[in-house]
Design an enzyme around this catalytic site. Structure first.
Site, short mmCIF file in Angstrom:
data_model
loop_
_atom_site.label_atom_id
_atom_site.label_comp_id
_atom_site.label_asym_id
_atom_site.label_seq_id
_atom_site.Cartn_x
_atom_site.Cartn_y
_atom_site.Cartn_z
N CYS A 136 12.21 27.32 1.20
CA CYS A 136 12.26 25.97 1.78
C CYS A 136 13.68 25.42 1.75
O CYS A 136 14.12 24.79 2.71
CB CYS A 136 11.30 25.05 1.04
SG CYS A 136 9.56 25.37 1.38
N LEU B 236 0.85 -1.19 0.00
CA LEU B 236 0.00 0.00 0.00
C LEU B 236 0.88 1.24 0.00
O LEU B 236 1.79 1.36 0.82
CB LEU B 236 -0.90 0.02 1.24
CG LEU B 236 -1.69 1.32 1.48
CD1 LEU B 236 -2.68 1.58 0.35
CD2 LEU B 236 -2.42 1.26 2.84
N GLN C 244 -2.98 13.83 -10.19
CA GLN C 244 -2.00 12.81 -9.87
C GLN C 244 -2.54 11.42 -10.17
O GLN C 244 -1.83 10.56 -10.71
CB GLN C 244 -1.60 12.91 -8.39
CG GLN C 244 -0.72 14.09 -8.07
CD GLN C 244 -0.28 14.09 -6.62
OE1 GLN C 244 -0.92 13.50 -5.74
NE2 GLN C 244 0.84 14.74 -6.35
N GLY D 258 1.06 10.11 -4.99
CA GLY D 258 1.50 11.14 -5.91
C GLY D 258 1.27 10.75 -7.36
O GLY D 258 0.21 10.22 -7.71
N GLY E 100 2.63 8.40 -8.88
CA GLY E 100 2.86 6.98 -9.08
C GLY E 100 4.31 6.55 -9.15
O GLY E 100 4.61 5.45 -9.62
#
Length: 383
Positions: A355, A173, A203, A178, A180
């Site tokens: 960031c 899982l 997505q 996102g 993929g």
């Protein structure tokens, strides 16, 4: 009023607001209208009062509006954070308001779960395809032995896969799959069956297309609605959207879905403190309702649920990842500029830069944590 960035910096007004800003910057290594890459050039006379009244929201919005310029916003942010301005960056009233609101309201409830997908991840695949590398990983790369962004992202995917001990035929899982990237990597290289869930329509559609022909099932759904049993669970860059009021529910869900002999890898940005706060600009423009967990948050809510087997921090790698994204963004912007406006361009440049500065200052961390369900025997995490 939006200033033209081609115009030089203005003569600084002799106002109380300007003098307060100068006092705050004193000792940081950042100067107003200086000539170093990290110095800011003020282009609008109201810049100082706007920043003092609105804090980081005013700082970010004024950059989006063209009120100031800086050649290296990442270094500007790095110096301010190392100088200790983080706690003074936005008003006490705004911090208190968020804490009060988050105490009474669940900003990350199921009813609100799709907000960040619609506001950010659904913005446009054309933008993210040019900013990211071909894996479409929108999370920190692992640069230990990598020289390029693509190599770092493949290494990150494989690091998580090796920590999970993936074997052919396992049911995996991927919470917050996102576009993929991990689902495709795990299915193609390890022969596992992957169920990937996301709250972004763009997505989900992209991941379905890239994983055609592989044993991959992509679903547009909230993690709280999932049933089943899985040998392994991974979550890369999604936990930041869970919210402190939902941490117990999140880990209860993982425990419920994980096979008794299973392993779970959590990949998340982390905060140095357990204070419940949010940056107003990031919350408004990038990740609505996002909250960073602390070590205490994760440890406290996994106790008596899951056994922590390994905890790795490679936060400095996110600085390098963000700067690579910024380079890609700047290089390829002309290809997609007709689909967006100048304010969006400045928004992304500011977001990626500040960031990067945050990780460079060690103000932010990046953790990969491995959990088991009270697994017997020794666990040796690969590096």
């Amino acid at each position: 009023m939006t200033s033209d960035p081609r115009v030089g910096p203005i003569a600084l007004p002799d106002t109380r607001a300007r003098r307060v800003v100068e006092q705050l910057l004193d000792g940081s290594g950042v100067e107003l209208n200086g000539d170093r890459p990290w110095d800011i050039r003020v282009l609008h006379p109201d810049f100082f009062s706007r920043v003092l009244h609105q804090g980081t929201l005013g700082l970010g919005e004024s950059y989006m509006d063209g009120w100031w310029e800086c050649d290296r916003i990442d270094e500007f942010a790095h110096r301010l954070l190392r100088h200790g301005l983080a706690n003074r960056a936005h008003s006490t009233a705004k911090r208190l308001l968020y804490r009060l609101q988050s105490g009474f309201f669940n900003f990350q409830s199921k009813a609100r779960a799709y907000m960040v997908g619609e506001a950010h991840y659904d913005l446009g695949n054309d933008l993210f395809e040019r900013m990211l590398d071909p894996t479409m990983c929108y999370s920190c790369g692992y640069w230990h032995d990598a020289d390029t962004l693509h190599d770092a992202q493949v290494a990150k995917l494989d690091l998580a896969a090796r920590k999970l001990g993936l074997e052919s035929g396992m049911r995996v899982l991927d919470i917050g799959c996102g576009w993929g990237s991990f689902a495709e990597h795990a299915a193609r290289r390890y022969g596992v069956e992957v169920t990937g869930i996301t709250i972004s329509k763009e997505q989900a559609a992209f991941a379905e297309a890239r994983c055609q022909g592989l044993p991959v099932d992509i679903r547009l759904m909230d993690y709280r609605d999932l049933d089943g049993q899985f040998d392994r669970i991974v979550s890369i860059g999604m936990f930041e959207h869970v919210g402190h009021r939902n941490y117990r529910t999140y880990f209860d869900t993982v425990e419920r879905l994980l096979d008794p002999a299973g392993l779970f890898v959590l990949h998340t940005i982390g905060s140095n403190t357990s204070k419940i706060s949010v940056d107003p600009w990031i919350n408004k423009y990038i990740f609505p309702n996002g909250v960073l967990p602390s070590i205490e948050h994760i440890a406290r809510t996994t106790e008596n649920r899951l056994l922590m087997e390994d905890w790795q921090n490679f936060g400095p790698d996110y600085d390098r990842t963000l700067m690579a994204w910024l380079e890609n963004f700047d290089t390829h912007w002309p290809e997609i500029a007709h689909n967006y406006n100048e304010r969006t361009r400045r928004m992304f440049r500011y977001y990626l830069s500040v960031c990067a500065g945050g990780f460079r200052a060690r103000h932010l961390q990046l953790w990969q944590v491995v959990f088991s369900k009270w697994r017997a025997g020794r666990y040796d995490a690969p590096r």
